[in-house]
Design a protein around this motif. Structure first.
Motif, PDB file in Angstrom:
ATOM      1  N   VAL A  35     -60.543  12.815 -19.185  1.00 51.31           N
ATOM      2  CA  VAL A  35     -61.080  11.598 -19.801  1.00 51.31           C
ATOM      3  C   VAL A  35     -59.925  10.610 -19.939  1.00 51.31           C
ATOM      4  CG1 VAL A  35     -62.300  10.649 -21.779  1.00 51.31           C
ATOM      5  CG2 VAL A  35     -62.773  12.991 -21.040  1.00 51.31           C
ATOM      6  N   ASP A  36     -59.987   9.518 -19.178  1.00 52.66           N
ATOM      7  CA  ASP A  36     -58.809   8.663 -19.005  1.00 52.66           C
ATOM      8  C   ASP A  36     -59.240   7.209 -18.871  1.00 52.66           C
ATOM      9  OD1 ASP A  36     -56.460   7.446 -18.234  1.00 52.66           O
ATOM     10  OD2 ASP A  36     -56.043   8.810 -16.573  1.00 52.66           O
ATOM     11  N   PRO A  37     -58.756   6.292 -19.737  1.00 53.24           N
ATOM     12  CA  PRO A  37     -59.157   4.888 -19.629  1.00 53.24           C
ATOM     13  C   PRO A  37     -58.760   4.240 -18.304  1.00 53.24           C
ATOM     14  CG  PRO A  37     -57.358   5.149 -21.210  1.00 53.24           C
ATOM     15  CD  PRO A  37     -57.848   6.513 -20.875  1.00 53.24           C
ATOM     16  N   SER A  38     -57.839   4.846 -17.564  1.00 49.95           N
ATOM     17  CA  SER A  38     -57.465   4.300 -16.259  1.00 49.95           C
ATOM     18  C   SER A  38     -58.200   4.998 -15.118  1.00 49.95           C
ATOM     19  CB  SER A  38     -55.947   4.427 -16.043  1.00 49.95           C
ATOM     20  OG  SER A  38     -55.557   5.784 -16.002  1.00 49.95           O
ATOM     21  N   GLY A  39     -59.194   5.834 -15.462  1.00 55.37           N
ATOM     22  CA  GLY A  39     -59.937   6.557 -14.442  1.00 55.37           C
ATOM     23  C   GLY A  39     -61.057   5.735 -13.826  1.00 55.37           C
ATOM     24  N   GLN A  40     -61.789   6.344 -12.911  1.00 49.75           N
ATOM     25  CA  GLN A  40     -62.928   5.688 -12.276  1.00 49.75           C
ATOM     26  C   GLN A  40     -64.050   5.498 -13.287  1.00 49.75           C
ATOM     27  OE1 GLN A  40     -63.979   8.192  -8.962  1.00 49.75           O
ATOM     28  NE2 GLN A  40     -62.414   7.305  -7.632  1.00 49.75           N
ATOM     29  N   PRO A  41     -64.876   4.476 -13.123  1.00 47.45           N
ATOM     30  CA  PRO A  41     -65.972   4.237 -14.065  1.00 47.45           C
ATOM     31  C   PRO A  41     -67.020   5.348 -14.014  1.00 47.45           C
ATOM     32  CG  PRO A  41     -65.536   2.275 -12.734  1.00 47.45           C
ATOM     33  CD  PRO A  41     -64.771   3.405 -12.113  1.00 47.45           C
ATOM     34  N   PHE A  42     -67.487   5.741 -15.174  1.00 47.61           N
ATOM     35  CA  PHE A  42     -68.581   6.705 -15.258  1.00 47.61           C
ATOM     36  C   PHE A  42     -69.894   5.968 -15.003  1.00 47.61           C
ATOM     37  CE2 PHE A  42     -71.800   9.035 -17.815  1.00 47.61           C
ATOM     38  CZ  PHE A  42     -71.757  10.231 -17.116  1.00 47.61           C
ATOM     39  N   THR A  43     -70.747   6.537 -14.152  1.00 41.40           N
ATOM     40  CA  THR A  43     -72.012   5.915 -13.780  1.00 41.40           C
ATOM     41  C   THR A  43     -73.133   6.951 -13.815  1.00 41.40           C
ATOM     42  OG1 THR A  43     -71.684   6.419 -11.439  1.00 41.40           O
ATOM     43  CG2 THR A  43     -70.835   4.294 -12.239  1.00 41.40           C
ATOM     44  N   GLN A  44     -74.355   6.455 -13.716  1.00 41.98           N
ATOM     45  CA  GLN A  44     -75.501   7.359 -13.638  1.00 41.98           C
ATOM     46  C   GLN A  44     -75.412   8.234 -12.390  1.00 41.98           C
ATOM     47  OE1 GLN A  44     -77.552   7.702 -16.028  1.00 41.98           O
ATOM     48  NE2 GLN A  44     -79.287   8.838 -15.215  1.00 41.98           N
ATOM     49  N   LYS A  45     -74.903   7.672 -11.312  1.00 39.60           N
ATOM     50  CA  LYS A  45     -74.729   8.448 -10.081  1.00 39.60           C
ATOM     51  C   LYS A  45     -73.785   9.617 -10.307  1.00 39.60           C
ATOM     52  CE  LYS A  45     -73.208   8.021  -5.265  1.00 39.60           C
ATOM     53  NZ  LYS A  45     -72.671   7.118  -4.209  1.00 39.60           N
ATOM     54  N   LYS A  46     -72.706   9.380 -11.052  1.00 40.87           N
ATOM     55  CA  LYS A  46     -71.765  10.458 -11.321  1.00 40.87           C
ATOM     56  C   LYS A  46     -72.390  11.511 -12.233  1.00 40.87           C
ATOM     57  CE  LYS A  46     -67.537   9.252 -11.205  1.00 40.87           C
ATOM     58  NZ  LYS A  46     -67.125   9.985  -9.982  1.00 40.87           N
ATOM     59  N   ALA A  47     -73.200  11.072 -13.188  1.00 37.59           N
ATOM     60  CA  ALA A  47     -73.900  12.028 -14.053  1.00 37.59           C
ATOM     61  C   ALA A  47     -74.798  12.944 -13.223  1.00 37.59           C
ATOM     62  CB  ALA A  47     -74.718  11.284 -15.109  1.00 37.59           C
ATOM     63  N   HIS A  48     -75.507  12.366 -12.248  1.00 31.02           N
ATOM     64  CA  HIS A  48     -76.348  13.176 -11.350  1.00 31.02           C
ATOM     65  C   HIS A  48     -75.497  14.158 -10.554  1.00 31.02           C
ATOM     66  CE1 HIS A  48     -80.572  12.008 -11.451  1.00 31.02           C
ATOM     67  NE2 HIS A  48     -80.166  10.802 -11.802  1.00 31.02           N
ATOM     68  N   GLU A  49     -74.371  13.685 -10.062  1.00 31.61           N
ATOM     69  CA  GLU A  49     -73.467  14.529  -9.279  1.00 31.61           C
ATOM     70  C   GLU A  49     -72.984  15.712 -10.115  1.00 31.61           C
ATOM     71  OE1 GLU A  49     -69.047  13.891  -7.393  1.00 31.61           O
ATOM     72  OE2 GLU A  49     -70.435  12.193  -7.335  1.00 31.61           O
ATOM     73  N   TRP A  50     -72.556  15.443 -11.334  1.00 32.81           N
ATOM     74  CA  TRP A  50     -72.060  16.508 -12.207  1.00 32.81           C
ATOM     75  C   TRP A  50     -73.161  17.469 -12.624  1.00 32.81           C
ATOM     76  CZ3 TRP A  50     -68.553  13.280 -16.043  1.00 32.81           C
ATOM     77  CH2 TRP A  50     -67.425  12.829 -15.340  1.00 32.81           C
ATOM     78  N   SER A  51     -74.391  16.969 -12.741  1.00 30.61           N
ATOM     79  CA  SER A  51     -75.493  17.844 -13.178  1.00 30.61           C
ATOM     80  C   SER A  51     -75.805  18.922 -12.149  1.00 30.61           C
ATOM     81  CB  SER A  51     -76.745  17.011 -13.473  1.00 30.61           C
ATOM     82  OG  SER A  51     -77.322  16.497 -12.286  1.00 30.61           O
ATOM     83  N   GLN A  52     -75.276  18.772 -10.928  1.00 24.23           N
ATOM     84  CA  GLN A  52     -75.475  19.781  -9.887  1.00 24.23           C
ATOM     85  C   GLN A  52     -74.418  20.893  -9.937  1.00 24.23           C
ATOM     86  OE1 GLN A  52     -78.312  19.238  -8.014  1.00 24.23           O
ATOM     87  NE2 GLN A  52     -78.469  17.485  -9.402  1.00 24.23           N
ATOM     88  N   GLU A  53     -73.408  20.696 -10.777  1.00 21.32           N
ATOM     89  CA  GLU A  53     -72.313  21.665 -10.873  1.00 21.32           C
ATOM     90  C   GLU A  53     -72.675  22.818 -11.810  1.00 21.32           C
ATOM     91  OE1 GLU A  53     -69.511  21.528  -9.196  1.00 21.32           O
ATOM     92  OE2 GLU A  53     -69.599  19.485  -8.372  1.00 21.32           O
ATOM     93  N   GLU A  54     -72.028  23.958 -11.601  1.00 18.60           N
ATOM     94  CA  GLU A  54     -72.242  25.112 -12.474  1.00 18.60           C
ATOM     95  C   GLU A  54     -71.298  25.112 -13.673  1.00 18.60           C
ATOM     96  OE1 GLU A  54     -72.093  28.773 -10.334  1.00 18.60           O
ATOM     97  OE2 GLU A  54     -73.701  28.217  -8.944  1.00 18.60           O
TER      98      GLU A  54
END
Length: 236
Positions: free
Chosen positions: A84-103
């Motif tokens: 979790v980093d303020p200089s990181g890439q923006p969190f988006t709904q697309k990323k949430a979907h991507e992470w929801s596929q992870e175990e």
């Protein structure tokens, strides 16, 4: 899904044991655990931070307690590790979907002025929730965890609610109404009372386009609009 959080303040995550997150754990859809990396401090005083080489304001989190804690989490080498980093890439709904596929997801929450940069060698993602700085990484982690977990199958009662909500297709959600039909002279749009599902669907699409244009025109630029949609937005 399994989610582990590395944090100096595990007690801040108590709200995630309630509501939808709590139900997901009760239903054994989600395993959620916090870890205090102060337990891996390099001295008896529990210090996990130090002054930066080269000078500068503030304190940095040291590399040893972070990596030692990470490597103590079972399955860490197969997990998606999110800094979790303020200089990181923006969190988006697309990323949430991507992470929801992870175990397995592991979140690392920062404090103080930042991290020893060598922690980047141990993570898969560096993500921010916005162009501003908070006092800690716990609040952004909770936001990202909530947005991800709610997308897991069977977490929400109605899967259709996910399909139609804001940001699913780079559109904001259309306005919705419930009883009473008339509130102080403010009427529910007549089309919604018609029973004509085709016309209702078309109205909702138009209203979603209009709302997105007014509130988030940057999202409109990402869409491939049909000629009829362009004509509608031009006229409205």
């Amino acid at each position: 899904m399994k989610i582990d959080v590395m944090t100096l303040f595990p007690e801040m995550f108590a709200p995630l044991n309630s509501s939808i997150m709590g139900k997901a754990q009760t239903d054994q859809i989600l395993t959620f655990e916090t870890h205090n990396f102060r337990d891996y401090a390099v001295n008896k005083h529990g210090h996990v931070d130090d002054t930066p080489y080269g000078g500068g304001a503030g304190m940095l989190l040291r590399i040893e307690p972070l990596v030692n804690q990470l490597e103590a989490i079972p399955g860490h080498d197969q997990a998606r590790v999110i800094l979790v980093d303020p200089s990181g890439q923006p969190f988006t709904q697309k990323k949430a979907h991507e992470w929801s596929q992870e175990e397995h997801l592991i979140f690392i929450c920062g404090h103080y002025e930042g991290y020893d940069a060598r922690i980047e060698n141990y993570v898969t993602d560096q993500v921010s929730i916005g162009d501003y700085v908070l006092t800690n990484g716990e609040l952004p982690a909770m936001v990202m965890i909530d947005a991800t977990v709610r997308l897991l199958p069977q977490v929400l009662g109605n899967s259709e609610s996910i399909v139609d909500e804001s940001h699913q297709h780079n559109l904001l959600e259309y306005p919705q109404y419930t009883r009473p039909q008339n509130f102080r002279g403010d009427e529910v749009p007549e089309i919604l009372l018609s029973g004509n599902h085709g016309k209702i669907e078309a109205w909702r699409k138009q209203e979603a386009l209009k709302r997105t244009l007014l509130r988030r025109p940057d999202l409109i630029e990402k869409l491939q609009l049909s000629p009829s949609e362009i004509h509608y937005l031009t006229d409205n």
